[in-house]
Design an enzyme around this catalytic site. Sequence first.
Site, PDB file in Angstrom:
ATOM      1  N   LYS A 126       7.873  -6.051  10.160  1.00 53.56           N
ATOM      2  CA  LYS A 126       6.706  -6.027   9.630  1.00 53.56           C
ATOM      3  C   LYS A 126       6.195  -7.096   8.533  1.00 53.56           C
ATOM      4  CE  LYS A 126       3.315  -3.233   7.082  1.00 53.56           C
ATOM      5  NZ  LYS A 126       3.070  -2.108   6.446  1.00 53.56           N
ATOM      6  N   ASP A 145       1.709  -1.859  11.620  1.00 49.85           N
ATOM      7  CA  ASP A 145       1.426  -0.982  10.313  1.00 49.85           C
ATOM      8  C   ASP A 145       1.100   0.454  10.577  1.00 49.85           C
ATOM      9  OD1 ASP A 145      -0.990  -1.221  10.974  1.00 49.85           O
ATOM     10  OD2 ASP A 145      -1.678  -1.424   8.862  1.00 49.85           O
TER      11      ASP A 145
END
Length: 228
Positions: A126, A145
């Site tokens: 991420k 997310d």
Amino acid sequence: MGTQLDTREAQVEEVLDRLYDAYPDSTISLNFSNRLELLVAVILSAQCTDERVNKETAHLFEKYEMVEDYANADVDELSEDLNSITYHNSKADYIKTSAQLMLDEHDGEVPDTMDELTDLKGVGRKTANVVLQHGHDVVEGVVVDTHVQRISRRLGITDEERPEAIERDLMEIVPEDDWQQYTHLFISHGRATCTARNPDCADCVLEDVCPSSKLDGDVDLASGEKWA
């Protein structure tokens, strides 16, 4: 009553068309002026709001301007400088250790590949995806997310639960040209309407194509799962 389109590709196309219209200026909300600041900000943003991170980095970036400043910092002092950030002790260690690695192996520069970025302490896919996209203009994947995870599942775009598996799903379904903006649009929508506990389905631009709409009366919106 919310429904799902015939295919996930059709669902994605319809969802993106509507979200592009609803959030035309959607973009990253972290403040930064260079790649190092971006990396630090994204590390700090894990399980912490961007608003809180921006407030903290406003003075942090004045004190620590170069990668050497982080590498040479006293970790306890750095942690104290981050004391309003969640898990500030761990994040101070991540930043200091990563800065030293960048000095040792990357001439003090923020790496520009997924493998090199994820070798840094505290950096997963991420964080690496965000740094690649906004620091190096390289789109290698989809940033997953909590908003992307929650809303993609609610919309029936993916059934996966783990971020890595969700990203693989999205990369197969979402057009590559939309990978970066997909995240920004879903974050904007998650903050404005499709919140974790009290989504505003009645005023949602996606309500009629969302199989998890609470207007159906049979969905647990906290988890995004159908009730048994």
